[in-house]
Write a protein that holds these residues in place. Sequence first.
Motif, short mmCIF file in Angstrom:
data_model
loop_
_atom_site.label_atom_id
_atom_site.label_comp_id
_atom_site.label_asym_id
_atom_site.label_seq_id
_atom_site.Cartn_x
_atom_site.Cartn_y
_atom_site.Cartn_z
N LEU A 267 0.83 -1.21 0.00
CA LEU A 267 0.00 0.00 0.00
C LEU A 267 0.87 1.25 0.00
O LEU A 267 0.55 2.24 -0.68
CB LEU A 267 -0.92 0.01 1.23
N CYS A 268 1.96 1.24 0.76
CA CYS A 268 2.85 2.39 0.79
C CYS A 268 3.50 2.62 -0.58
O CYS A 268 3.64 3.77 -1.02
CB CYS A 268 3.93 2.19 1.86
N GLN A 269 3.89 1.54 -1.22
CA GLN A 269 4.50 1.67 -2.55
C GLN A 269 3.54 2.31 -3.54
O GLN A 269 3.91 3.21 -4.31
CB GLN A 269 4.94 0.30 -3.05
N ASN A 270 2.29 1.89 -3.51
CA ASN A 270 1.28 2.46 -4.41
C ASN A 270 1.04 3.94 -4.12
O ASN A 270 0.90 4.76 -5.04
CB ASN A 270 -0.03 1.68 -4.29
N THR A 271 1.00 4.28 -2.83
CA THR A 271 0.75 5.68 -2.45
C THR A 271 1.92 6.57 -2.84
O THR A 271 1.72 7.71 -3.32
CB THR A 271 0.50 5.79 -0.93
N VAL A 272 3.14 6.09 -2.63
CA VAL A 272 4.32 6.87 -3.01
C VAL A 272 4.32 7.15 -4.51
O VAL A 272 4.60 8.27 -4.96
CB VAL A 272 5.61 6.13 -2.58
N LEU A 273 4.00 6.13 -5.31
CA LEU A 273 3.93 6.33 -6.76
C LEU A 273 2.87 7.35 -7.12
O LEU A 273 3.06 8.19 -8.02
CB LEU A 273 3.65 5.00 -7.46
N GLN A 274 1.76 7.33 -6.40
CA GLN A 274 0.66 8.25 -6.68
C GLN A 274 1.03 9.71 -6.38
O GLN A 274 0.56 10.63 -7.07
CB GLN A 274 -0.56 7.83 -5.84
N LEU A 275 1.88 9.91 -5.37
CA LEU A 275 2.21 11.27 -4.95
C LEU A 275 3.58 11.76 -5.44
O LEU A 275 3.99 12.87 -5.12
CB LEU A 275 2.16 11.37 -3.42
#
Length: 416
Positions: A267-275
């Motif tokens: 989940l953190c990896q996906n959020t980092v990519l999003q931001l």
Amino acid sequence: MRKRAKTNPVPKPWGLGAIGGGVVLGALGAFVPAAQSPLWLGAGLLSGAGIALTAQARRRPAPVADLDLRERALQVDREYAGLADGLDLAIFEVTEGGLIVFANPRAEGMFQSYGAVGRNLADVVQSPDLIQFVSEAPQEGVPLDDEFSLDHPRARTVLARTWQESEDDSHRTYLILEDVTELRRLERIRRDFVANVSHELRTPLTTIRTMTETIADDPDDVEVRTRFLGRIVSEVDRLTAISDDLLTLAKAESQEPNLGRVDLSELCQNTVLQLQTKAAAKNLTIRLEAVPQGSTLGNEAQLTQVIYNLVDNAVNYTSEGEVVVRVEEGPQEVTLSVTDTGMGIPAEHLDRIFERFYRVDKGRSRATGGTGLGLAIVRHIVESHQGSIQVTSEEGRGTTFTVNLPRLFPFQPLSD
């Protein structure tokens, strides 16, 4: 400190005779106010009436020839003492001189004065205002009610009720205390919430109305219309964001999340990519340091919201440097931390930043599109997952939010 005096409505008398063997042992009697909290009304009625009866039973000697009646009176005494012991109200019975002759466990625990019987009430409660209140207890008629702020042994707010009972030349004063500290805190939060919601909604609505009226006054002015329509759209977006966050917060507070195995690292990896794009626009980097699988039992959508809110806040309030997102595993917990190199949070604000609509920098929060609800949402989601959240910060150096959640081990059944 006495907080405020209360004017009691006309009470309704209530009574029940206690008779054994044809002899009157005493009477259960109380005055029922027109409006009281259910706990205060019901439990207070039973406790006060019960103590009044047991006091009468203790002081009224039974004839020697009627030992069975005396035994029944003692049984009533024991039953009502047991009832008082089980109530979540502090109950005292004191003599005219202020000596305590009865104190239930709640009373002793409230003032951390175990073995209070035989001591002076003033020494136990350590509140001159409360002692003055007890000294004013009416001998008959309406019991006296008031609300007090106590300092011993810790700060708390209590509702107090006192009255006297007389038998021959003997007088007893009864004092019942209900701790309403948490209730008053929740009332304050509710009042603040209503006031804040009204303010947050009124500001964009006022802007929309003003700009709409300006356009209506001169509909042919293309430049004004174009500029103001853009602002109107922005304010509508802000209202939409507030509404969405209010709904998210309401769900987090009222609904049990549907739980499953969640990989926080993913989940953190996906959020980092999003931001990343948002961070790059400010010349910031977002660095992820995560174990391969930091699993917990949780709701994926809600935990994604937690991560997004924390990382997005870090990007918004950092002007240079980096944001570091970490996922670590401990013996029983998986830990998520978000650290930034931003402006930091002043120490006096740290205790309140999880409150709804609370902002450290109101102007900057609105400029970044914040609603003031993001951290409140984070806290409620984390707590609904049996987790905890802490914040540490130093002005000018940055802030770290740390979330601890129960660890879910590989092959561990989800029901554990």
